[in-house]
Design an enzyme around this catalytic site. Structure first.
Site, PDB file in Angstrom:
ATOM      1  N   THR A  38       0.816  -1.215   0.000  1.00 31.11           N
ATOM      2  CA  THR A  38       0.000   0.000   0.000  1.00 31.11           C
ATOM      3  C   THR A  38       0.847   1.262   0.000  1.00 31.11           C
ATOM      4  O   THR A  38       0.479   2.268  -0.588  1.00 31.11           O
ATOM      5  CB  THR A  38      -0.959  -0.016   1.212  1.00 31.11           C
ATOM      6  OG1 THR A  38      -1.888  -1.072   1.032  1.00 31.11           O
ATOM      7  CG2 THR A  38      -1.702   1.291   1.368  1.00 31.11           C
ATOM      8  N   THR A 110       1.769  -4.258   4.415  1.00 27.73           N
ATOM      9  CA  THR A 110       1.588  -4.527   5.844  1.00 27.73           C
ATOM     10  C   THR A 110       1.003  -5.909   6.100  1.00 27.73           C
ATOM     11  O   THR A 110       1.156  -6.453   7.182  1.00 27.73           O
ATOM     12  CB  THR A 110       0.657  -3.481   6.484  1.00 27.73           C
ATOM     13  OG1 THR A 110      -0.628  -3.553   5.830  1.00 27.73           O
ATOM     14  CG2 THR A 110       1.233  -2.081   6.346  1.00 27.73           C
ATOM     15  N   ASP A 111       0.337  -6.495   5.091  1.00 24.17           N
ATOM     16  CA  ASP A 111      -0.360  -7.767   5.336  1.00 24.17           C
ATOM     17  C   ASP A 111       0.570  -8.875   5.834  1.00 24.17           C
ATOM     18  O   ASP A 111       0.194  -9.652   6.698  1.00 24.17           O
ATOM     19  CB  ASP A 111      -1.065  -8.242   4.049  1.00 24.17           C
ATOM     20  CG  ASP A 111      -2.258  -7.364   3.706  1.00 24.17           C
ATOM     21  OD1 ASP A 111      -2.765  -7.480   2.570  1.00 24.17           O
ATOM     22  OD2 ASP A 111      -2.658  -6.547   4.558  1.00 24.17           O
TER      23      ASP A 111
HETATM   24  N1  ASP Z   1      -3.074  -3.295   2.494  1.00 26.39           N
HETATM   25  C1  ASP Z   1      -1.755  -3.899   2.438  1.00 26.39           C
HETATM   26  C2  ASP Z   1      -0.740  -2.857   2.849  1.00 26.39           C
HETATM   27  O1  ASP Z   1      -1.087  -2.152   3.777  1.00 26.39           O
HETATM   28  C3  ASP Z   1      -1.462  -4.464   1.123  1.00 26.39           C
HETATM   29  C4  ASP Z   1      -0.176  -5.256   1.201  1.00 26.39           C
HETATM   30  O2  ASP Z   1       0.153  -5.792   2.259  1.00 26.39           O
HETATM   31  O3  ASP Z   1       0.518  -5.302   0.186  1.00 26.39           O
HETATM   32  O4  ASP Z   1       0.350  -2.753   2.346  1.00 26.39           O
END
Ligand code: ASP
Length: 344
Positions: A38, A110-111
């Site tokens: 993200t 973050t995932d």
């Molecule tokens: N929503 C996730 C992020 O915060 C997407 C990911 O992990 O690529 O990065």
């Protein structure tokens, strides 16, 4: 799988009209490896490539000479153990070839950030800071958190206090240790928490400050060396739940993975079905770890009742899987595996 790695060695040096006074000391050097996520995303547009992502935060140059290398450009839900291996090797190369490199920052989704951070915590064999950073909002969302997070990650990456602390995660002005940190919220910018131990430090506007340091071995104190590995052992993870019949474990046993982690109820207790699946795994001689699906506390005592089962104690299931993958590069013996789980 070939990792797309566009090597963009871009030094965002400030071209000043007048040469800096001779007495001004050179800024520390930081390599930013970008992987996607993200932090590199924009609603309604393709993911930003590495040098543009970094170039959008010129304030970085107040703190360091910045080099950028795009390692991948993917959502972290698409990360694989091959990416982990590639990152660990690349970071090792960067530190090995440049003694002047102060630290490495990895921009990441973050995932699965906590998984990559934990893997690197056990496989990067250098004391210099490795800092993972991401964001909960895309670059073109209101109050995007990416730029500030990236700036703070670089500030931590050049902080002498960060040396020897293991791999770190920086978001929302908080600094977390790789072994402790969880993504705890689907939406909030303070999603990364360490349920029982709390943050290891802060990246406040005036200073980067640490309150504690990890006691479990990491980086240069880790026994795991992945530089010679082209792949990692396959470890499957199965969650127990009310009414589970255990067939998913039996099916996995049929595929003969190198190891299995069962996410149990608190204390290592499991359903009758999970118990049947565990018996099938033991019968097949597949190393098996039980880890509690409950975030706080340890599995105490010997819930496996002298069966050849490894107990993950306080490590959550998804990190127990990572440790078992690495442990299996050292041994398949239950006693030795348990010693590794009691150590890291
Ligand atoms: N929503 C996730 C992020 O915060 C997407 C990911 O992990 O690529 O990065």
């Amino acid at each position: 799988m070939t990792l797309s790695r566009t090597v963009v060695s871009l030094t965002l040096a400030v071209i000043s009209a007048t040469p800096a006074p001779a007495q001004e000391s050179a800024k520390p050097e930081v390599m930013i490896l970008t992987t996607g996520g993200t932090i590199a995303s924009r609603v309604g547009a393709p993911m930003t490539e590495g040098d543009s992502l970094v170039g959008a935060v010129p304030q970085l140059l107040d703190h360091a000479e910045i080099r950028v290398e795009e390692f991948s450009r993917i959502g972290s839900s698409q990360m694989t153990p091959a990416h982990w291996l590639g990152l660990a090797k690349r970071i090792g190369e960067l530190f090995g070839e440049d003694s002047a490199l102060t630290g490495v920052v990895v921009t990441h989704g973050t995932d699965t950030m906590e998984e990559t951070a934990f893997f690197l915590n056990l496989t990067v064999r250098d004391r210099r800071p490795v800092v993972l950073v991401g964001s909960m909002r895309s670059a073109n969302e209101i109050s995007a958190d990416g730029p500030a997070n990236l700036l703070n990650a670089v500030r931590v990456g050049v902080s002498a206090a960060a040396i020897g602390k293991g791999v770190l995660v920086v978001l929302n002005e908080d600094v977390s240790a790789a072994r402790d940190v969880w993504k705890t919220d689907n939406r909030r910018v303070d999603t990364f928490q360490s349920p029982e131990l709390g943050y290891i430090g802060v990246a406040d506007p005036d200073t980067v400050l640490f309150y504690r340091e990890p006691l479990r071995p990491h980086t240069t104190a880790s026994e795991f060396d992945v530089t010679g590995l082209d792949s990692l052992p396959t470890v499957e993870l199965v969650y127990d739940y009310t009414g589970f019949d255990g067939s998913a474990i039996e099916e996995i046993v049929g595929r003969a993975p190198d190891g299995i982690v069962v996410a149990t109820f608190a204390g290592g207790r499991m359903s009758a079905g999970a118990r049947r699946g565990v018996e099938a795994a033991l019968e097949a001689g597949i190393p098996l770890v039980i880890a509690s699906r409950v975030p706080g506390g340890r599995i105490v005592g010997d819930p496996a009742a002298d069966e050849p089962i490894v107990v993950a104690r306080d490590l959550p299931p998804h990190k127990a899987r990572i440790l078992l993958m690495l442990a299996l590069t050292r041994s398949r013996e239950v006693a030795e595996l348990q010693c590794i789980f009691d150590t890291y």
